[in-house]
Design an enzyme around this catalytic site. Structure first.
Site, mmCIF file in Angstrom:
data_model
loop_
_atom_site.group_PDB
_atom_site.id
_atom_site.type_symbol
_atom_site.label_atom_id
_atom_site.label_comp_id
_atom_site.label_asym_id
_atom_site.label_seq_id
_atom_site.Cartn_x
_atom_site.Cartn_y
_atom_site.Cartn_z
ATOM 1 N N SER A 147 3.752 -1.974 10.275
ATOM 2 C CA SER A 147 5.215 -2.011 10.457
ATOM 3 C C SER A 147 5.818 -3.374 10.116
ATOM 4 C CB SER A 147 5.595 -1.590 11.886
ATOM 5 O OG SER A 147 5.187 -0.251 12.126
ATOM 6 N N LYS A 183 0.212 4.224 -0.206
ATOM 7 C CA LYS A 183 -0.408 5.421 0.388
ATOM 8 C C LYS A 183 -0.162 6.623 -0.543
ATOM 9 C CE LYS A 183 -0.136 3.195 4.839
ATOM 10 N NZ LYS A 183 -0.021 3.300 6.294
ATOM 11 N N HIS A 185 -9.413 1.180 5.100
ATOM 12 C CA HIS A 185 -8.128 1.389 5.776
ATOM 13 C C HIS A 185 -8.353 2.330 6.960
ATOM 14 C CE1 HIS A 185 -4.029 2.571 6.640
ATOM 15 N NE2 HIS A 185 -3.653 1.501 5.966
ATOM 16 N N ASN A 209 0.875 -1.170 0.000
ATOM 17 C CA ASN A 209 0.000 0.000 0.000
ATOM 18 C C ASN A 209 0.909 1.215 0.000
ATOM 19 O OD1 ASN A 209 -1.726 2.097 0.504
ATOM 20 N ND2 ASN A 209 -2.370 1.399 2.544
ATOM 21 N N GLU A 261 -6.703 4.708 8.082
ATOM 22 C CA GLU A 261 -6.475 6.129 7.800
ATOM 23 C C GLU A 261 -7.725 6.755 7.199
ATOM 24 O OE1 GLU A 261 -2.830 5.622 5.580
ATOM 25 O OE2 GLU A 261 -1.826 5.024 7.431
ATOM 26 N N GLU A 274 -5.100 -4.885 10.628
ATOM 27 C CA GLU A 274 -4.105 -3.829 10.769
ATOM 28 C C GLU A 274 -4.337 -3.099 12.085
ATOM 29 O OE1 GLU A 274 -2.309 -2.695 6.728
ATOM 30 O OE2 GLU A 274 -3.936 -1.319 7.131
ATOM 31 N N GLY A 283 2.747 2.439 10.745
ATOM 32 C CA GLY A 283 3.663 3.566 10.590
ATOM 33 C C GLY A 283 4.397 3.937 11.860
HETATM 34 P P1 13P Z 1 3.222 0.483 7.596
HETATM 35 O O1 13P Z 1 3.734 -0.788 6.996
HETATM 36 O O2 13P Z 1 3.926 1.700 7.092
HETATM 37 O O3 13P Z 1 3.127 0.402 9.088
HETATM 38 O O4 13P Z 1 1.706 0.646 7.061
HETATM 39 C C1 13P Z 1 0.837 -0.421 7.167
HETATM 40 C C2 13P Z 1 -0.404 -0.090 6.429
HETATM 41 O O5 13P Z 1 -1.149 0.790 6.826
HETATM 42 C C3 13P Z 1 -0.685 -0.832 5.203
HETATM 43 O O6 13P Z 1 -1.975 -0.575 4.737
#
Ligand code: 13P
Length: 252
Positions: free
Chosen positions: A212, A11, A95, A9, A97, A167, A173
């Site tokens: 992560s 982002k 997601h 992903n 976010e 997740e 992150g």
């Molecule tokens: P990270 O791997 O940067 O922690 O992000 C995970 C994520 O949100 C994947 O959708």
């Protein structure tokens, strides 16, 4: 019976130049027929060019979000059929976010899940708890609520062509990864929740871990019985980092 899926992903990251380099690096490291699937989910404007760059490679194309509507006056939105047109096979829905920053409810996420499937896309449904919810012992309730919204709207049959991604918000992150045991506990719970409705579908549904994930911790996570791959943010932006996770999947 379940293949691994290693999904990046991206982002809101990338550029035409950086994407070209990244996809070339990934494609060179993963020959076709590797025994697991590799997916990249770039931002909307790059879907066409990344899709072209992936042609002839083992990599698949997905998007990070989709509208629940088919067409019409929805300024700034992207319809499921448009993603399909561009060669997407997958789309991430729900997601954390998007839930936290754009106010997406579990009901809207369920509508997006259904709209995506209606256009022939495989939704990757993200679920997961915040740190506060975990500390309150509410992890399973939170995940159940997010899953149930989709089960109620789409039915268990829909999970035959869908992916779930666990997740934990506190791991995204942050550099703090769930331990393999912590992740497995929730993955097992998710599969059991699906199995309450249909054991066969539950046994075949891929459940990815995200938060992560990197080369150093991927092998431990991927050896867990209910972890079927990863949804990777930061470590999907560098070919070597992403390939290190893919290498763990290839061994698993
Ligand atoms: P990270 O791997 O940067 O922690 O992000 C995970 C994520 O949100 C994947 O959708």
């Amino acid at each position: 019976m379940r293949e691994f899926l290693v999904a990046g992903n991206w982002k809101m990251n990338g550029s035409i130049a950086a994407n070209g380099e990244l996809v070339a690096g990934i494609a060179a490291g993963v020959p076709a027929g590797s025994g697991f699937s590799m997916l990249v989910c770039p931002p909307f404007p790059y879907l066409g060019s990344v899709g072209s760059a992936l042609e002839g490679t083992a990599g698949k194309l997905g998007a990070q979000n989709v509208s629940e509507h088919a067409a019409g006056a929805y300024t700034g939105e992207v319809a499921p059929s448009m993603l399909k047109d561009l060669g997407c096979e997958y789309v991430i829905v729900g997601h954390s976010e998007r839930r936290a920053m754009y106010g997406e409810s579990s009901f809207q996420v369920a509508a997006k899940f259904q709209a995506a499937q209606g256009a022939g896309l495989t939704p990757i449904l993200c679920v997961g708890e915040t740190l506060e919810e975990r500390e309150q012992g509410a992890t399973e309730n939170v995940v159940d609520f997010q899953l149930n919204a989709v089960l109620d709207a789409a039915g268990i049959g829909a999970f035959a062509s869908a992916v779930v991604a666990y997740e934990p918000v506190w791991a995204i992150g942050t550099g703090v990864t769930a331990t393999p045991e912590q992740a497995q506990e929730v993955h097992k719970h998710i599969r059991a929740r699906l199995a309450e409705v249909d054991a066969g579908i539950a046994a075949s549904t891929q459940i990815l871990y995200g938060g992560s994930m990197k080369g150093e911790n991927a092998a431990g996570l991927l050896t867990m019985p209910d972890i079927d791959g990863g949804l990777i943010g930061g470590a999907s932006l560098k070919a070597d980092d992403f390939l290190a996770i893919a290498a763990a999947a290839a061994q698993g």
